[in-house]
Design a protein around this motif. Structure first.
Motif, PDB file in Angstrom:
ATOM      1  N   THR A  98      26.850  74.623 107.885  1.00 51.94           N
ATOM      2  CA  THR A  98      27.554  74.098 106.896  1.00 51.94           C
ATOM      3  C   THR A  98      29.051  74.695 106.854  1.00 51.94           C
ATOM      4  OG1 THR A  98      25.730  74.650 105.194  1.00 51.94           O
ATOM      5  CG2 THR A  98      27.791  74.594 104.300  1.00 51.94           C
ATOM      6  N   LEU A  99      29.217  75.717 107.575  1.00 53.94           N
ATOM      7  CA  LEU A  99      31.021  76.206 107.645  1.00 53.94           C
ATOM      8  C   LEU A  99      31.374  75.538 109.066  1.00 53.94           C
ATOM      9  CD1 LEU A  99      30.519  79.820 106.255  1.00 53.94           C
ATOM     10  CD2 LEU A  99      31.070  77.706 105.047  1.00 53.94           C
ATOM     11  N   GLY A 100      30.659  75.242 109.673  1.00 52.60           N
ATOM     12  CA  GLY A 100      31.062  74.679 110.986  1.00 52.60           C
ATOM     13  C   GLY A 100      31.496  75.826 111.931  1.00 52.60           C
ATOM     14  N   LEU A 101      30.643  76.810 111.886  1.00 55.67           N
ATOM     15  CA  LEU A 101      30.889  77.962 112.864  1.00 55.67           C
ATOM     16  C   LEU A 101      30.063  77.726 114.269  1.00 55.67           C
ATOM     17  CD1 LEU A 101      30.532  80.734 110.044  1.00 55.67           C
ATOM     18  CD2 LEU A 101      32.685  79.838 111.048  1.00 55.67           C
ATOM     19  N   THR A 102      30.462  78.453 114.985  1.00 56.73           N
ATOM     20  CA  THR A 102      29.969  78.312 116.471  1.00 56.73           C
ATOM     21  C   THR A 102      29.283  79.680 116.930  1.00 56.73           C
ATOM     22  OG1 THR A 102      31.926  78.669 117.597  1.00 56.73           O
ATOM     23  CG2 THR A 102      31.086  76.233 117.042  1.00 56.73           C
ATOM     24  N   ASP A 103      29.945  80.830 116.362  1.00 56.64           N
ATOM     25  CA  ASP A 103      29.457  82.010 116.841  1.00 56.64           C
ATOM     26  C   ASP A 103      27.849  82.275 116.457  1.00 56.64           C
ATOM     27  OD1 ASP A 103      32.001  82.545 117.566  1.00 56.64           O
ATOM     28  OD2 ASP A 103      32.528  83.837 115.735  1.00 56.64           O
ATOM     29  N   PRO A 104      27.146  82.740 117.540  1.00 61.68           N
ATOM     30  CA  PRO A 104      25.528  83.045 117.730  1.00 61.68           C
ATOM     31  C   PRO A 104      25.401  83.956 116.467  1.00 61.68           C
ATOM     32  CG  PRO A 104      26.666  83.965 119.447  1.00 61.68           C
ATOM     33  CD  PRO A 104      27.965  83.478 119.003  1.00 61.68           C
ATOM     34  N   VAL A 105      24.260  84.149 115.891  1.00 62.57           N
ATOM     35  CA  VAL A 105      23.760  85.220 115.188  1.00 62.57           C
ATOM     36  C   VAL A 105      22.951  86.071 116.014  1.00 62.57           C
ATOM     37  CG1 VAL A 105      22.167  85.637 113.124  1.00 62.57           C
ATOM     38  CG2 VAL A 105      23.319  83.625 113.244  1.00 62.57           C
ATOM     39  N   THR A 106      23.441  87.464 116.031  1.00 59.09           N
ATOM     40  CA  THR A 106      22.856  88.657 116.735  1.00 59.09           C
ATOM     41  C   THR A 106      22.198  89.416 115.669  1.00 59.09           C
ATOM     42  OG1 THR A 106      24.918  89.929 116.761  1.00 59.09           O
ATOM     43  CG2 THR A 106      24.992  88.179 118.256  1.00 59.09           C
ATOM     44  N   ILE A 107      21.707  90.503 116.611  1.00 61.17           N
ATOM     45  CA  ILE A 107      20.673  91.548 115.947  1.00 61.17           C
ATOM     46  C   ILE A 107      21.723  92.216 114.883  1.00 61.17           C
ATOM     47  CG2 ILE A 107      20.983  93.200 117.852  1.00 61.17           C
ATOM     48  CD1 ILE A 107      18.063  92.769 115.495  1.00 61.17           C
ATOM     49  N   GLN A 108      22.914  92.571 115.563  1.00 61.46           N
ATOM     50  CA  GLN A 108      23.741  93.313 114.729  1.00 61.46           C
ATOM     51  C   GLN A 108      24.201  92.813 113.371  1.00 61.46           C
ATOM     52  OE1 GLN A 108      25.094  96.254 115.631  1.00 61.46           O
ATOM     53  NE2 GLN A 108      23.909  96.054 117.676  1.00 61.46           N
ATOM     54  N   HIS A 109      24.122  91.359 113.333  1.00 62.99           N
ATOM     55  CA  HIS A 109      24.461  90.750 111.886  1.00 62.99           C
ATOM     56  C   HIS A 109      23.102  90.922 111.067  1.00 62.99           C
ATOM     57  CE1 HIS A 109      26.844  87.930 114.487  1.00 62.99           C
ATOM     58  NE2 HIS A 109      27.648  88.740 113.946  1.00 62.99           N
ATOM     59  N   LEU A 110      21.962  91.132 111.621  1.00 61.29           N
ATOM     60  CA  LEU A 110      20.891  91.148 110.787  1.00 61.29           C
ATOM     61  C   LEU A 110      20.432  92.777 110.403  1.00 61.29           C
ATOM     62  CD1 LEU A 110      18.366  88.941 112.622  1.00 61.29           C
ATOM     63  CD2 LEU A 110      19.549  88.504 110.639  1.00 61.29           C
ATOM     64  N   ILE A 111      20.885  93.693 111.431  1.00 58.71           N
ATOM     65  CA  ILE A 111      20.260  95.142 111.189  1.00 58.71           C
ATOM     66  C   ILE A 111      20.728  95.735 110.022  1.00 58.71           C
ATOM     67  CG2 ILE A 111      22.281  96.458 112.310  1.00 58.71           C
ATOM     68  CD1 ILE A 111      18.735  96.617 112.975  1.00 58.71           C
ATOM     69  N   ASN A 112      21.675  95.361 109.306  1.00 61.67           N
ATOM     70  CA  ASN A 112      22.129  96.288 108.081  1.00 61.67           C
ATOM     71  C   ASN A 112      21.817  95.555 106.687  1.00 61.67           C
ATOM     72  OD1 ASN A 112      23.421  98.320 109.297  1.00 61.67           O
ATOM     73  ND2 ASN A 112      25.211  97.175 109.599  1.00 61.67           N
ATOM     74  N   LEU A 113      21.046  94.305 106.839  1.00 62.15           N
ATOM     75  CA  LEU A 113      20.629  93.530 105.774  1.00 62.15           C
ATOM     76  C   LEU A 113      19.557  94.281 105.074  1.00 62.15           C
ATOM     77  CD1 LEU A 113      20.773  89.981 107.019  1.00 62.15           C
ATOM     78  CD2 LEU A 113      22.632  91.100 105.520  1.00 62.15           C
ATOM     79  N   PRO A 114      19.728  94.234 103.679  1.00 63.15           N
ATOM     80  CA  PRO A 114      18.786  95.157 102.803  1.00 63.15           C
ATOM     81  C   PRO A 114      17.521  94.545 103.124  1.00 63.15           C
ATOM     82  CG  PRO A 114      19.999  93.574 101.567  1.00 63.15           C
ATOM     83  CD  PRO A 114      20.781  93.439 102.983  1.00 63.15           C
ATOM     84  N   GLY A 115      16.391  95.749 103.090  1.00 58.83           N
ATOM     85  CA  GLY A 115      14.978  95.380 103.228  1.00 58.83           C
ATOM     86  C   GLY A 115      14.472  94.969 104.472  1.00 58.83           C
ATOM     87  N   LEU A 116      15.456  94.728 105.494  1.00 59.57           N
ATOM     88  CA  LEU A 116      14.841  94.625 106.786  1.00 59.57           C
ATOM     89  C   LEU A 116      14.121  95.571 107.537  1.00 59.57           C
ATOM     90  CD1 LEU A 116      14.920  92.125 108.710  1.00 59.57           C
ATOM     91  CD2 LEU A 116      16.920  93.015 109.813  1.00 59.57           C
ATOM     92  N   LEU A 117      14.572  97.118 107.305  1.00 55.72           N
ATOM     93  CA  LEU A 117      14.173  98.170 108.014  1.00 55.72           C
ATOM     94  C   LEU A 117      13.863  99.038 106.808  1.00 55.72           C
ATOM     95  CD1 LEU A 117      16.521  98.896 110.981  1.00 55.72           C
ATOM     96  CD2 LEU A 117      14.314  97.526 111.073  1.00 55.72           C
TER      97      LEU A 117
END
Length: 292
Positions: A98-117
């Protein structure tokens, strides 16, 4: 034995890897009310704990505080919500497009999201805790009841002392009552002679007036009933708990009798004795409010 409704008790018991602590605090209450505060993982034991406490306590408000501590080190367990992680990842990929971004989604992006761990609490058989928890409750109850008995003993001594004083005064009122009529007769005769010295005294009329006064001021029935209530009160004190409500009722009845005596016997000495009895009854009523 007579019991107070005020007391405190504490109990501890150890399981294989846990320490259970129970603290019970009781105050006066019309009925038996048990309020328990347990850790979330012990809530399933609440009903049994309440029934156990009520089997030992018949009256009063009981506040119970429960705690559980780990006695051994346990390795923490971390759980990953994989379905939630996949949903996060999918949403982030859609956002990239949607935003036209090219950077990959990494584990660092996910690790701090609420409820994941999630730090998972180890699954335990709470039902197996009950034998140890009940030991802690029993220990706390023993300590609580012991304190209630000790205070009940002091209350009993104070009540007996005040009851003996009331019985003594009741005897004095009984002895004074006939003199009230005699003194009334003498005062009436004296006033007639002072006010009407020249008129012949009508002995029949005088006797009739004295008889009416004697009937109106007769407190024999009230004195006897007060003595009966005193005797019943003594018997209940020897009987032991639970008698608090019955004692409170008898104090009400004694108050009723002494008030009737005050209204029927227009005599200064009896009035002074009535005031002292009412004072003693009020102090007894305050004490009885704390008896089981």
């Amino acid at each position: 034995m007579l019991k107070s409704m005020t007391g405190f008790g504490r109990g501890e018991a150890y399981g294989e890897s846990k320490k259970f602590t129970v603290e019970l605090k009781s105050v006066n209450h019309r009925f038996c009310e048990v309020i328990l505060r347990l850790p979330r993982n012990m809530v399933s034991l609440e009903d049994r704990a309440r029934r156990l406490i009520q089997s030992h306590i018949s009256r009063g408000r009981i506040d119970g505080y429960f705690s559980v501590e780990e006695c051994s080190e346990q390795e923490p367990v971390v759980k990953v919500d994989k379905a939630l992680a996949a949903s996060y990842y999918k949403a982030m990929e859609e956002l990239k497009v949607t935003l036209g971004l090219t950077d990959p989604v990494t584990i660092q992006h996910l690790i701090n999201l609420p409820g994941l761990l999630v730090l998972a609490e180890p699954e335990e058989e709470v039902e197996t805790w009950w034998p140890v928890v009940s030991q802690a409750i029993e220990q706390a109850l023993d300590s609580l009841v012991e304190m209630r008995l000790a205070e009940g003993k002091q209350l009993k001594m104070d009540l007996i002392r005040r009851l003996e004083r009331i019985a003594e005064i009741n005897g004095q009122i009984k002895a004074r009552a006939p003199k009230v009529v005699t003194e009334y007769h003498e005062r009436l005769l004296q006033r007639i002679r002072e006010w009407l010295p020249d008129i012949p005294l009508d002995q029949n009329r005088l006797a009739m007036e004295v008889a009416i006064f004697a009937e109106r001021s007769n407190i024999t029935e009230e004195v006897v009933r007060l003595a009966s209530h005193i005797s019943q009160f003594r018997e209940l004190l020897e009987k032991g708990s639970p008698v608090g409500r019955k004692l409170d009722f008898l104090i009400q009845e004694m108050n009723r009798e002494i008030n009737t005596i005050a209204s029927k016997a227009p005599d200064i000495e009896i009035s002074q004795m009535v005031v002292e009895v009412k004072s003693e009854l009020e102090k007894m009523r305050e004490q009885v409010q704390n008896i089981e």
